[in-house]
Design a protein around this motif. Sequence first.
Motif, PDB file in Angstrom:
ATOM      1  N   THR A  78       0.883  -1.107   0.167  1.00 15.72           N
ATOM      2  CA  THR A  78      -0.121  -0.169  -0.059  1.00 15.72           C
ATOM      3  C   THR A  78       0.698   1.269  -0.151  1.00 15.72           C
ATOM      4  N   LEU A  79       2.092   1.192   0.477  1.00 15.26           N
ATOM      5  CA  LEU A  79       2.992   2.280   0.370  1.00 15.26           C
ATOM      6  C   LEU A  79       3.451   2.657  -0.668  1.00 15.26           C
ATOM      7  N   ILE A  80       3.759   1.746  -1.667  1.00 16.33           N
ATOM      8  CA  ILE A  80       4.488   1.947  -2.922  1.00 16.33           C
ATOM      9  C   ILE A  80       3.908   2.986  -3.803  1.00 16.33           C
ATOM     10  N   PRO A  81       2.433   2.966  -4.210  1.00 14.84           N
ATOM     11  CA  PRO A  81       2.068   3.782  -5.013  1.00 14.84           C
ATOM     12  C   PRO A  81       2.177   5.302  -4.534  1.00 14.84           C
ATOM     13  N   GLN A 106       5.325  10.517  -5.115  1.00  6.12           N
ATOM     14  CA  GLN A 106       6.440  11.264  -4.505  1.00  6.12           C
ATOM     15  C   GLN A 106       7.726  11.428  -5.618  1.00  6.12           C
ATOM     16  N   VAL A 107       8.028  10.354  -6.111  1.00  8.72           N
ATOM     17  CA  VAL A 107       9.141  10.120  -6.978  1.00  8.72           C
ATOM     18  C   VAL A 107       8.843  11.024  -8.358  1.00  8.72           C
ATOM     19  N   ASP A 108       7.717  11.033  -8.842  1.00 15.37           N
ATOM     20  CA  ASP A 108       7.189  11.699 -10.167  1.00 15.37           C
ATOM     21  C   ASP A 108       7.247  13.270  -9.592  1.00 15.37           C
ATOM     22  N   ASN A 109       6.483  13.588  -8.564  1.00 15.37           N
ATOM     23  CA  ASN A 109       6.759  15.169  -8.071  1.00 15.37           C
ATOM     24  C   ASN A 109       8.132  15.488  -7.972  1.00 15.37           C
ATOM     25  N   ILE A 130      14.048  10.123  -2.442  1.00 17.83           N
ATOM     26  CA  ILE A 130      12.993   9.479  -2.446  1.00 17.83           C
ATOM     27  C   ILE A 130      12.712   8.282  -3.274  1.00 17.83           C
ATOM     28  N   ARG A 131      13.837   8.477  -4.602  1.00 16.47           N
ATOM     29  CA  ARG A 131      14.094   7.124  -5.346  1.00 16.47           C
ATOM     30  C   ARG A 131      14.754   6.156  -4.616  1.00 16.47           C
ATOM     31  N   LYS A 132      15.623   6.433  -3.653  1.00 12.89           N
ATOM     32  CA  LYS A 132      16.424   5.456  -2.695  1.00 12.89           C
ATOM     33  C   LYS A 132      15.186   4.644  -1.986  1.00 12.89           C
TER      34      LYS A 132
END
Length: 429
Positions: A364-367, A372-375, A407-409
Amino acid sequence: MSEKLFKKTPVCFLLTKKMFYKALLFVTLIIISFSGICQERSLDYFLQKGIINSPLLRDLNGQISSNLIDSLIIKAMNRPKVEFRGYAYYAPTINHLGYSEVLTNTANFTSVIGVSQQFLNKKTIEANLAKTRIQKQALSNTAILTGNNLKKAITAAYLDIYSTYSDISVNLELLSLAKEQEKILKALTENGIYKQTDYLSFAIDIQGQELAVSELRLQLRKQVSDLYILCGIQDSIMFDPIKPDLVNHSSYLKESLPMFIRFTIDSLRINNEYLLLDRNYKPVISWFSDAGLINNDPHVIYENFGLSLGLNFTLPIYDGNQFKLNQRKLKNEEEIRAGYSSAFKKEYDQQLQQWIEELSLTHTLIPAVRGQVDNARKLVDQEKELINRGAGSITDYLIAIKNYLFIRKNLTQYEVRLLQIQNEINYWK
């Protein structure tokens, strides 16, 4: 002059040709080396190698083979036993001095072939054969458990490599982006749009990124080396890990799992020990026979060829109360086994439920993290555009890059964590 040039031309041509072949060989070696370093290796490759090269699994398989021989030995022990017995004895009497001839017969010569065999012991043989079968079941189950433990360890080591490799990929992506931006920033600094201190701060940050990549590569090399050692592979070549698919959709019965079967096998072993203990206190009957020569007077040796038949009977009467003591010992062993079995069943249900819940929560956390990565990426692009126009802040741009990297990490860690949890669930299932 023309003759000299004509004479020198072949030499120059030969030198050029040698240099060409050297260059070709050098390029070929680079290509071979590069293709070797960058080859991909899946998790299945290491699992297969680890199982094949495991000395403990080879030892267990060897014990299983020996167990088959033990059962053959038990069967062979019940067959008639044939043996040759030879005996020669002489006790001389000199001047009436010596052993009593009535007792010693002066001389004795024996040469016979004897045969003996126990009978009416079918249940004892069956109990011993059952013991070897239970030992084989225990060894086979231990081999499966050992293989599962090894697979879990290899998978965990491979996932560590995959995690570090992913971190390197993210760092290299941002490092490439930063170096491209460095060229633009350098030109803008030379034109007086940005301060020299801003450019130096940016350059220092790039050096920090390069150092981080170097440290991650050292960590990756150590992890790869550890994986090779774990799998018994004599190699040091680096490879690109492939994201494994660890989801197991096959159904299972809890009672049929090796970690539960071991308690069942222990119960069978204890029950069989009861049976063997009981058989030790049953009467033992065996028959024997021999045929040959027994003589004490060489002058009539031809008259002493014969044969004999007989029975042996043994009945235990008293041994210091060992029977009850051994029974009490086996009873204590069964109580300990039952206690371990009950405790493990509770642990199993709680542990598996914990892993399943953690897997669901991580999913549930991944989406949200991907959002956040996109932003964060959009913010980096916007700050980059402002820098290119000379209207942005170097500090803000560096902060945006670091946030994106962080955030990517996090996303990578969550994705790897999913695989790690699935590895645990596969082990327990």
